[in-house]
Enzyme design. Sequence first.
Site, mmCIF file in Angstrom:
data_model
loop_
_atom_site.group_PDB
_atom_site.id
_atom_site.type_symbol
_atom_site.label_atom_id
_atom_site.label_comp_id
_atom_site.label_asym_id
_atom_site.label_seq_id
_atom_site.Cartn_x
_atom_site.Cartn_y
_atom_site.Cartn_z
ATOM 1 N N HIS B 12 0.668 -1.099 0.214
ATOM 2 C CA HIS B 12 -0.242 -0.033 0.243
ATOM 3 C C HIS B 12 0.741 1.540 -0.010
ATOM 4 O O HIS B 12 0.170 2.182 0.308
ATOM 5 C CB HIS B 12 -0.791 -0.164 0.992
ATOM 6 C CG HIS B 12 -0.106 0.001 2.542
ATOM 7 N ND1 HIS B 12 -0.856 -0.666 3.822
ATOM 8 C CD2 HIS B 12 0.855 0.402 3.710
ATOM 9 C CE1 HIS B 12 0.258 -0.463 4.692
ATOM 10 N NE2 HIS B 12 1.330 0.317 4.194
ATOM 11 N N HIS B 59 -1.399 5.193 9.289
ATOM 12 C CA HIS B 59 0.291 5.893 9.049
ATOM 13 C C HIS B 59 -0.138 6.846 9.623
ATOM 14 O O HIS B 59 0.395 8.448 9.725
ATOM 15 C CB HIS B 59 0.905 6.280 7.482
ATOM 16 C CG HIS B 59 0.598 4.365 7.153
ATOM 17 N ND1 HIS B 59 -0.505 4.186 6.455
ATOM 18 C CD2 HIS B 59 1.775 3.940 7.125
ATOM 19 C CE1 HIS B 59 0.445 2.738 6.133
ATOM 20 N NE2 HIS B 59 1.204 2.471 6.359
ATOM 21 N N HIS B 193 10.524 -3.857 4.401
ATOM 22 C CA HIS B 193 11.107 -2.904 4.157
ATOM 23 C C HIS B 193 11.613 -2.255 5.627
ATOM 24 O O HIS B 193 10.474 -2.634 6.220
ATOM 25 C CB HIS B 193 10.052 -1.783 3.710
ATOM 26 C CG HIS B 193 8.886 -1.293 3.402
ATOM 27 N ND1 HIS B 193 7.391 -2.746 4.479
ATOM 28 C CD2 HIS B 193 8.218 -0.790 4.130
ATOM 29 C CE1 HIS B 193 6.905 -2.014 4.791
ATOM 30 N NE2 HIS B 193 6.902 -0.595 4.117
ATOM 31 N N GLU B 240 4.316 -4.898 8.644
ATOM 32 C CA GLU B 240 3.055 -5.221 8.141
ATOM 33 C C GLU B 240 2.372 -6.945 7.620
ATOM 34 O O GLU B 240 1.675 -6.980 7.204
ATOM 35 C CB GLU B 240 3.047 -4.221 6.859
ATOM 36 C CG GLU B 240 3.202 -2.850 7.341
ATOM 37 C CD GLU B 240 3.040 -2.118 6.962
ATOM 38 O OE1 GLU B 240 3.379 -0.310 7.263
ATOM 39 O OE2 GLU B 240 3.747 -1.880 5.079
#
Lengths: 117, 281
Positions: B12, B59, B193, B240
């Site tokens: 995303h 976020h 990441h 995530e």
Amino acid sequence: MQGINHEQPIPGTTIFDGEMAMKGYALNKMCYSFNRAEAREEFLADQGAYCDKFGLSAAQKQAILEKQVLDLIAEGGNIYYLAKFAGIFGLNVQDVGAQQTGLSVEEFKAKLLRAGE
Amino acid sequence: MAKILGGITSSHIPAIGNAIERELFEDPYWKPFFDGYPRVHRWLEEQQPDVAVVIYNDHGLNFFLDKMPTFSIGAAPEYRNADEGWGIKPIPSFRGDPELSWHLIESLVADEFDVTSCQEMLVDHGFTVPMSLMWPDFSYSKVKVIPVCVNTVQHPLPTPARCYKFGQAIGRALESYARDSRVVILGTGGLSHQLDGERAGFINKEFDLMCMEKIVDRPQELTGYSIHDLVRLAGAQGAELIMWLAMRGALTGKVRQLHSNYHIPISNTASGLLLLENGTG
């Protein structure tokens, strides 16, 4: 505060836990305000005054004025809120990644490409 | 009762939203990524879901550190995005399904998952980017949505095992819904990441590919990892993966992989896409 995380540290990685969330609360709250365009404008008009408005520590304020991401993280900044700060200056996560790793942006992008090989 | 048609996982990354806006579908950097999605579009066209349950993480748009729920569920008739600090433009709103939201909230709490209910909820790129990828040109208005938000901002994060069980509880809750509804589950985020620290730019292709393989038939083997393991193996934001595990938990039937795509890099991230069918028998 007695740390509760007894896991082995991961080099180059700060776990944003309760201790860091307390340390960085004012800093992150200021960065959270940058979701609003008016707040970003107010910050740019007088960066130091805007830091004072949120009660940042001297070290947090200095790191903001110098745009030093590693220092901001050490002072409790969370990367998701810091990304909003970086966005004010048109810096994306690759610019921020390059600064933190001491690479040029091109070198940082090349490092990401190599990860796919 | 509600029928769970299948699950889709997708990265995303905010940059995807910019690329969609600029229509960079044929750009050499973006093509290997966007080329993964037409197969998913065809499947959604065939299946015609009524509802998308979207398991994602905020976020720092809807939630700040003043109040940080571990699991929260939208119960609004409509959801909107908003500027996230770098001038994200408003896109057409998403239609909610408050009746199903409250059924989920009641079922989950009865099932010992004490979720936070949200009658107002701004949805950020963790939600809007996957919806825009699945239903291009804002065609997502044809489905109703249930945002399910998982805390990945402030540790402690819920463990992979807990998220998998949370997904299983979502699956049970959907199957006990009295109304007929065709449901697709989205799990967004990942894969490996890291944005912060001297370790920024960390990507682990081998670990990602292992996860993409195991999550299809042997998801339990991924639930033994701790969050700390995921941070070490997949990077700080690679945690995530827990949203993928929650999605997988909600697939109650015989799961078959219909499609996958994996590409490095998109922005700082290894992007992953999986389309899983939730079959009967």
